[in-house]
Design a protein around this motif. Structure first.
Motif, PDB file in Angstrom:
ATOM      1  N   PHE A  93       4.593 -19.774  23.077  1.00  0.00           N
ATOM      2  CA  PHE A  93       3.535 -19.699  23.726  1.00  0.00           C
ATOM      3  C   PHE A  93       2.136 -19.413  23.361  1.00  0.00           C
ATOM      4  N   TYR A  94       1.531 -19.848  23.968  1.00  0.00           N
ATOM      5  CA  TYR A  94      -0.168 -20.296  22.480  1.00  0.00           C
ATOM      6  C   TYR A  94      -1.131 -18.716  22.864  1.00  0.00           C
ATOM      7  N   GLU A  95      -1.701 -18.888  21.299  1.00  0.00           N
ATOM      8  CA  GLU A  95      -2.696 -18.173  21.143  1.00  0.00           C
ATOM      9  C   GLU A  95      -3.909 -18.429  22.449  1.00  0.00           C
ATOM     10  N   PHE A  96      -4.152 -17.323  23.202  1.00  0.00           N
ATOM     11  CA  PHE A  96      -5.777 -17.830  23.854  1.00  0.00           C
ATOM     12  C   PHE A  96      -7.057 -17.192  23.060  1.00  0.00           C
ATOM     13  N   THR A  97      -8.384 -17.175  22.794  1.00  0.00           N
ATOM     14  CA  THR A  97      -9.469 -16.577  22.498  1.00  0.00           C
ATOM     15  C   THR A  97     -10.620 -16.586  23.173  1.00  0.00           C
ATOM     16  N   PHE A  98     -10.642 -15.945  23.775  1.00  0.00           N
ATOM     17  CA  PHE A  98     -11.919 -15.224  24.157  1.00  0.00           C
ATOM     18  C   PHE A  98     -13.403 -15.115  24.159  1.00  0.00           C
ATOM     19  N   ASP A  99     -14.173 -16.325  23.178  1.00  0.00           N
ATOM     20  CA  ASP A  99     -15.423 -15.946  22.883  1.00  0.00           C
ATOM     21  C   ASP A  99     -16.411 -15.243  23.692  1.00  0.00           C
ATOM     22  N   PRO A 100     -17.156 -14.384  23.151  1.00  0.00           N
ATOM     23  CA  PRO A 100     -17.960 -13.850  23.387  1.00  0.00           C
ATOM     24  C   PRO A 100     -19.536 -14.758  24.509  1.00  0.00           C
ATOM     25  N   VAL A 101     -19.587 -14.755  26.026  1.00  0.00           N
ATOM     26  CA  VAL A 101     -20.085 -15.198  27.024  1.00  0.00           C
ATOM     27  C   VAL A 101     -20.771 -14.792  27.587  1.00  0.00           C
ATOM     28  N   PRO A 102     -22.469 -15.013  28.052  1.00  0.00           N
ATOM     29  CA  PRO A 102     -23.590 -13.827  27.843  1.00  0.00           C
ATOM     30  C   PRO A 102     -23.074 -13.992  29.728  1.00  0.00           C
ATOM     31  N   GLY A 103     -23.047 -12.448  30.322  1.00  0.00           N
ATOM     32  CA  GLY A 103     -22.547 -12.304  31.742  1.00  0.00           C
ATOM     33  C   GLY A 103     -21.306 -12.120  31.592  1.00  0.00           C
ATOM     34  N   VAL A 104     -20.806 -12.138  30.668  1.00  0.00           N
ATOM     35  CA  VAL A 104     -18.924 -12.225  31.361  1.00  0.00           C
ATOM     36  C   VAL A 104     -18.061 -11.431  30.122  1.00  0.00           C
ATOM     37  N   ASP A 105     -17.905 -10.007  30.857  1.00  0.00           N
ATOM     38  CA  ASP A 105     -17.165  -9.592  30.183  1.00  0.00           C
ATOM     39  C   ASP A 105     -15.161  -9.477  30.279  1.00  0.00           C
ATOM     40  N   TRP A 106     -15.226 -10.332  29.304  1.00  0.00           N
ATOM     41  CA  TRP A 106     -13.790 -10.442  28.956  1.00  0.00           C
ATOM     42  C   TRP A 106     -12.421  -9.712  29.250  1.00  0.00           C
ATOM     43  N   GLU A 107     -13.026  -8.160  28.934  1.00  0.00           N
ATOM     44  CA  GLU A 107     -12.113  -6.882  29.463  1.00  0.00           C
ATOM     45  C   GLU A 107     -11.641  -7.101  30.670  1.00  0.00           C
ATOM     46  N   SER A 108     -12.707  -7.285  31.515  1.00  0.00           N
ATOM     47  CA  SER A 108     -12.056  -6.694  32.664  1.00  0.00           C
ATOM     48  C   SER A 108     -12.243  -8.227  33.548  1.00  0.00           C
ATOM     49  N   VAL A 109     -12.058  -9.481  32.863  1.00  0.00           N
ATOM     50  CA  VAL A 109     -11.808 -10.893  33.805  1.00  0.00           C
ATOM     51  C   VAL A 109      -9.940 -10.664  33.382  1.00  0.00           C
ATOM     52  N   LEU A 110      -9.812 -10.537  32.536  1.00  0.00           N
ATOM     53  CA  LEU A 110      -8.631 -10.177  31.518  1.00  0.00           C
ATOM     54  C   LEU A 110      -7.225  -9.914  32.296  1.00  0.00           C
ATOM     55  N   ALA A 111      -8.507  -8.527  32.567  1.00  0.00           N
ATOM     56  CA  ALA A 111      -7.311  -7.069  33.910  1.00  0.00           C
ATOM     57  C   ALA A 111      -7.350  -7.786  34.921  1.00  0.00           C
ATOM     58  N   GLN A 112      -8.333  -8.464  35.029  1.00  0.00           N
ATOM     59  CA  GLN A 112      -7.673  -9.447  36.920  1.00  0.00           C
ATOM     60  C   GLN A 112      -6.708 -10.270  37.130  1.00  0.00           C
ATOM     61  N   THR A 113      -6.482 -10.210  35.305  1.00  0.00           N
ATOM     62  CA  THR A 113      -4.978 -12.251  35.497  1.00  0.00           C
ATOM     63  C   THR A 113      -3.734 -11.110  35.358  1.00  0.00           C
ATOM     64  N   GLU A 114      -3.917  -9.520  35.005  1.00  0.00           N
ATOM     65  CA  GLU A 114      -2.779  -9.033  34.949  1.00  0.00           C
ATOM     66  C   GLU A 114      -1.750  -8.766  35.984  1.00  0.00           C
ATOM     67  N   PRO A 115      -1.019  -9.034  36.326  1.00  0.00           N
ATOM     68  CA  PRO A 115      -0.400  -8.149  38.125  1.00  0.00           C
ATOM     69  C   PRO A 115      -0.793  -6.670  37.551  1.00  0.00           C
ATOM     70  N   ALA A 116      -0.381  -6.428  39.017  1.00  0.00           N
ATOM     71  CA  ALA A 116      -1.003  -5.075  39.685  1.00  0.00           C
ATOM     72  C   ALA A 116       0.192  -3.499  38.932  1.00  0.00           C
ATOM     73  N   ASP A 117       1.554  -4.626  38.122  1.00  0.00           N
ATOM     74  CA  ASP A 117       2.319  -3.368  37.829  1.00  0.00           C
ATOM     75  C   ASP A 117       2.750  -3.795  36.747  1.00  0.00           C
ATOM     76  N   ALA A 118       1.925  -4.575  35.941  1.00  0.00           N
ATOM     77  CA  ALA A 118       1.890  -4.434  34.401  1.00  0.00           C
ATOM     78  C   ALA A 118       2.664  -3.207  33.250  1.00  0.00           C
ATOM     79  N   GLY A 119       3.881  -3.648  33.749  1.00  0.00           N
ATOM     80  CA  GLY A 119       4.643  -2.585  33.081  1.00  0.00           C
ATOM     81  C   GLY A 119       5.197  -3.009  31.127  1.00  0.00           C
ATOM     82  N   ALA A 120       5.702  -4.606  31.339  1.00  0.00           N
ATOM     83  CA  ALA A 120       6.542  -4.673  30.640  1.00  0.00           C
ATOM     84  C   ALA A 120       4.942  -5.113  29.563  1.00  0.00           C
ATOM     85  N   ALA A 121       4.626  -5.204  28.462  1.00  0.00           N
ATOM     86  CA  ALA A 121       3.775  -5.901  27.457  1.00  0.00           C
ATOM     87  C   ALA A 121       4.203  -7.810  27.919  1.00  0.00           C
ATOM     88  N   THR A 122       5.137  -7.746  27.794  1.00  0.00           N
ATOM     89  CA  THR A 122       5.003  -9.442  27.858  1.00  0.00           C
ATOM     90  C   THR A 122       4.714 -10.104  29.406  1.00  0.00           C
TER      91      THR A 122
END
Ligand SMILES: [Zn+2]
Length: 213
Positions: A93-122
Protein backbone atom coordinates in the motif's frame (compact mmCIF):
# COMPACT_ATOMS: atom_id res chain seq x y z
CA UNK A 1 -13.32 26.37 9.69
CA UNK A 2 -10.92 24.25 7.64
CA UNK A 3 -8.63 21.82 9.38
CA UNK A 4 -4.98 22.53 8.58
CA UNK A 5 -3.44 19.25 9.61
CA UNK A 6 -2.68 17.16 6.54
CA UNK A 7 -4.98 14.24 5.97
CA UNK A 8 -3.40 10.89 5.36
CA UNK A 9 -4.82 7.77 3.90
CA UNK A 10 -3.51 4.28 3.21
CA UNK A 11 -4.35 3.13 -0.28
CA UNK A 12 -4.10 -0.54 -1.22
CA UNK A 13 -1.89 -0.83 -4.30
CA UNK A 14 -4.39 -3.13 -5.99
CA UNK A 15 -6.84 -0.25 -6.02
CA UNK A 16 -4.46 2.66 -6.49
CA UNK A 17 -5.42 3.35 -10.12
CA UNK A 18 -9.11 3.33 -9.20
CA UNK A 19 -8.40 5.60 -6.25
CA UNK A 20 -6.53 8.04 -8.52
CA UNK A 21 -9.46 8.00 -10.97
CA UNK A 22 -11.98 8.64 -8.21
CA UNK A 23 -9.80 11.39 -6.73
CA UNK A 24 -9.40 13.18 -10.07
CA UNK A 25 -13.12 12.81 -10.80
CA UNK A 26 -13.99 14.28 -7.41
CA UNK A 27 -11.64 17.24 -7.98
CA UNK A 28 -13.06 17.83 -11.46
CA UNK A 29 -16.50 17.96 -9.88
CA UNK A 30 -15.32 20.60 -7.40
CA UNK A 31 -16.11 24.07 -8.73
CA UNK A 32 -13.28 26.56 -9.21
CA UNK A 33 -10.53 23.95 -8.93
CA UNK A 34 -7.70 23.33 -11.37
CA UNK A 35 -7.08 19.63 -10.99
CA UNK A 36 -3.38 19.41 -11.85
CA UNK A 37 -2.52 22.45 -9.73
CA UNK A 38 -4.38 21.02 -6.74
CA UNK A 39 -2.78 17.60 -7.18
CA UNK A 40 0.69 19.15 -7.41
CA UNK A 41 0.18 21.37 -4.41
CA UNK A 42 -1.74 19.04 -2.17
CA UNK A 43 -1.18 15.38 -2.97
CA UNK A 44 1.81 13.14 -2.53
CA UNK A 45 2.24 9.54 -1.54
CA UNK A 46 5.03 7.36 -0.20
CA UNK A 47 5.63 3.64 -0.17
CA UNK A 48 6.29 2.89 3.53
CA UNK A 49 8.46 -0.05 2.52
CA UNK A 50 10.89 1.53 0.02
CA UNK A 51 10.11 5.26 0.46
CA UNK A 52 9.37 5.70 -3.25
CA UNK A 53 7.37 8.90 -3.66
CA UNK A 54 4.45 9.75 -5.92
CA UNK A 55 3.51 13.28 -6.82
CA UNK A 56 0.43 15.01 -8.19
CA UNK A 57 1.43 14.41 -11.82
CA UNK A 58 1.84 10.69 -11.12
CA UNK A 59 -1.64 10.55 -9.61
CA UNK A 60 -3.08 12.30 -12.66
CA UNK A 61 -1.24 9.89 -14.99
CA UNK A 62 -2.51 6.91 -13.00
CA UNK A 63 -6.04 8.23 -13.35
CA UNK A 64 -5.76 8.24 -17.14
CA UNK A 65 -8.03 5.68 -18.77
CA UNK A 66 -5.07 4.09 -20.53
CA UNK A 67 -2.41 2.66 -18.23
CA UNK A 68 1.10 3.98 -18.98
CA UNK A 69 3.24 1.55 -20.98
CA UNK A 70 6.40 0.12 -19.41
CA UNK A 71 8.44 2.14 -21.92
CA UNK A 72 6.81 5.47 -21.05
CA UNK A 73 7.02 4.99 -17.30
CA UNK A 74 8.01 1.69 -15.68
CA UNK A 75 7.03 3.14 -12.31
CA UNK A 76 3.48 4.07 -13.34
CA UNK A 77 3.09 0.89 -15.33
CA UNK A 78 3.87 -1.19 -12.25
CA UNK A 79 1.54 0.92 -10.12
CA UNK A 80 -1.30 0.50 -12.61
CA UNK A 81 -0.73 -3.26 -12.33
CA UNK A 82 -1.12 -3.02 -8.56
CA UNK A 83 2.56 -3.19 -7.55
CA UNK A 84 4.90 -0.67 -5.96
CA UNK A 85 6.61 1.49 -8.59
CA UNK A 86 9.99 0.18 -7.50
CA UNK A 87 10.67 -3.17 -9.09
CA UNK A 88 12.50 -4.66 -6.12
CA UNK A 89 9.78 -3.64 -3.64
CA UNK A 90 6.86 -5.84 -2.65
CA UNK A 91 5.02 -3.15 -0.66
CA UNK A 92 1.25 -3.53 -0.55
CA UNK A 93 0.00 0.00 0.00
CA UNK A 94 0.93 3.66 -0.30
CA UNK A 95 0.53 6.30 2.34
CA UNK A 96 -1.17 9.31 0.74
CA UNK A 97 -0.91 12.76 2.26
CA UNK A 98 -3.32 15.55 1.40
CA UNK A 99 -1.89 18.95 2.27
CA UNK A 100 -4.22 21.90 2.72
CA UNK A 101 -5.02 23.65 -0.56
CA UNK A 102 -7.19 26.80 -0.60
CA UNK A 103 -10.65 26.04 -1.90
CA UNK A 104 -10.34 22.28 -1.46
CA UNK A 105 -12.01 20.39 1.33
CA UNK A 106 -10.11 17.14 1.30
CA UNK A 107 -12.55 15.48 3.68
CA UNK A 108 -15.43 15.89 1.26
CA UNK A 109 -13.25 15.15 -1.80
CA UNK A 110 -12.07 11.90 -0.21
CA UNK A 111 -15.60 11.04 0.84
CA UNK A 112 -16.49 11.12 -2.86
CA UNK A 113 -13.75 8.62 -3.66
CA UNK A 114 -15.34 6.07 -1.38
CA UNK A 115 -17.85 3.61 -2.80
CA UNK A 116 -21.44 4.16 -1.67
CA UNK A 117 -21.48 0.93 0.33
CA UNK A 118 -18.17 1.52 2.10
CA UNK A 119 -18.59 -0.96 4.90
CA UNK A 120 -15.16 -2.46 5.43
CA UNK A 121 -12.38 -0.04 6.25
CA UNK A 122 -10.00 -1.58 3.72
CA UNK A 123 -12.58 -1.54 0.94
CA UNK A 124 -13.20 2.14 1.46
CA UNK A 125 -10.51 3.30 -0.93
CA UNK A 126 -10.12 0.32 -3.20
CA UNK A 127 -13.46 -0.27 -4.90
CA UNK A 128 -14.10 -3.74 -6.29
CA UNK A 129 -14.44 -2.69 -9.94
CA UNK A 130 -10.92 -1.29 -10.16
CA UNK A 131 -9.03 -4.32 -8.89
CA UNK A 132 -6.75 -5.43 -11.72
CA UNK A 133 -8.07 -8.62 -13.23
CA UNK A 134 -4.68 -10.31 -12.93
CA UNK A 135 -4.76 -10.04 -9.17
CA UNK A 136 -8.19 -11.59 -8.99
CA UNK A 137 -7.19 -14.48 -11.22
CA UNK A 138 -4.02 -15.06 -9.22
CA UNK A 139 -5.99 -15.12 -5.97
CA UNK A 140 -8.55 -17.51 -7.40
CA UNK A 141 -5.76 -19.86 -8.48
CA UNK A 142 -4.15 -19.65 -5.04
CA UNK A 143 -7.46 -20.46 -3.38
CA UNK A 144 -8.07 -23.43 -5.65
CA UNK A 145 -4.55 -24.73 -4.97
CA UNK A 146 -5.04 -24.33 -1.24
CA UNK A 147 -8.37 -26.16 -1.38
CA UNK A 148 -6.85 -29.05 -3.30
CA UNK A 149 -3.96 -29.25 -0.81
CA UNK A 150 -6.38 -29.38 2.14
CA UNK A 151 -8.42 -32.16 0.51
CA UNK A 152 -5.27 -34.19 -0.21
CA UNK A 153 -4.09 -33.84 3.39
CA UNK A 154 -7.50 -34.84 4.76
CA UNK A 155 -7.66 -37.90 2.49
CA UNK A 156 -4.14 -38.86 3.54
CA UNK A 157 -5.01 -38.54 7.25
CA UNK A 158 -8.11 -40.67 6.76
CA UNK A 159 -6.11 -43.24 4.82
CA UNK A 160 -3.45 -43.49 7.55
CA UNK A 161 -6.07 -43.67 10.32
CA UNK A 162 -7.78 -46.55 8.58
CA UNK A 163 -4.49 -48.46 8.59
CA UNK A 164 -3.12 -47.64 5.20
CA UNK A 165 0.43 -46.92 4.37
CA UNK A 166 1.55 -43.58 3.10
CA UNK A 167 1.87 -43.84 -0.63
CA UNK A 168 5.28 -42.93 -2.07
CA UNK A 169 6.71 -42.68 1.42
CA UNK A 170 6.51 -46.20 2.82
CA UNK A 171 6.31 -48.23 -0.31
CA UNK A 172 6.54 -51.88 0.70
CA UNK A 173 9.74 -53.49 -0.45
CA UNK A 174 10.35 -57.15 -1.09
CA UNK A 175 13.78 -58.73 -0.88
CA UNK A 176 14.78 -62.05 -2.26
CA UNK A 177 18.12 -63.67 -1.59
CA UNK A 178 20.27 -64.70 -4.50
CA UNK A 179 20.76 -68.49 -3.98
CA UNK A 180 24.37 -68.21 -5.21
CA UNK A 181 25.29 -66.00 -2.27
CA UNK A 182 23.53 -68.14 0.33
CA UNK A 183 25.89 -69.92 2.74
CA UNK A 184 25.67 -73.67 2.52
CA UNK A 185 24.43 -75.66 5.43
CA UNK A 186 26.96 -75.73 8.26
CA UNK A 187 28.99 -72.90 6.80
CA UNK A 188 28.87 -69.25 7.78
CA UNK A 189 28.99 -66.50 5.30
CA UNK A 190 31.84 -64.95 7.26
CA UNK A 191 34.21 -67.79 6.39
CA UNK A 192 36.82 -66.58 3.97
CA UNK A 193 36.48 -67.96 0.49
CA UNK A 194 38.88 -70.74 -0.36
CA UNK A 195 40.87 -68.67 -2.79
CA UNK A 196 41.61 -65.91 -0.31
CA UNK A 197 45.15 -66.44 0.78
CA UNK A 198 46.15 -62.85 0.78
CA UNK A 199 46.73 -62.48 4.48
CA UNK A 200 47.98 -65.98 5.17
CA UNK A 201 51.47 -66.26 6.73
CA UNK A 202 54.04 -66.78 4.06
CA UNK A 203 57.26 -68.63 4.06
CA UNK A 204 60.15 -67.51 1.93
CA UNK A 205 62.89 -69.57 0.54
CA UNK A 206 66.02 -68.13 -0.95
CA UNK A 207 65.92 -68.44 -4.67
CA UNK A 208 68.80 -70.46 -6.15
CA UNK A 209 71.55 -68.26 -7.51
CA UNK A 210 71.63 -68.16 -11.26
CA UNK A 211 74.12 -70.57 -12.77
CA UNK A 212 74.07 -72.94 -9.83
CA UNK A 213 72.07 -76.14 -9.55
ZN1 LIG B 1 7.86 0.33 -2.46
Amino acid sequence: MPDHTPLTRQVDLRGIAGFAQALVAALRATPGVEVLAVLRAGVHATCPQCQLRLFGEDVLALAASQAPSPETSPKLHRLAQGFCGRQSCNGLFYEFTFDPVPGVDWESVLAQTEPADAGAATAAVTGPAVTPAGHTRKRTRQRVALGVAVIVVLLLVRHIMTGGTIPWVREPRRFTADPATMPKLGETNTAPPASSGTNAPRTFRAAPEPGRP
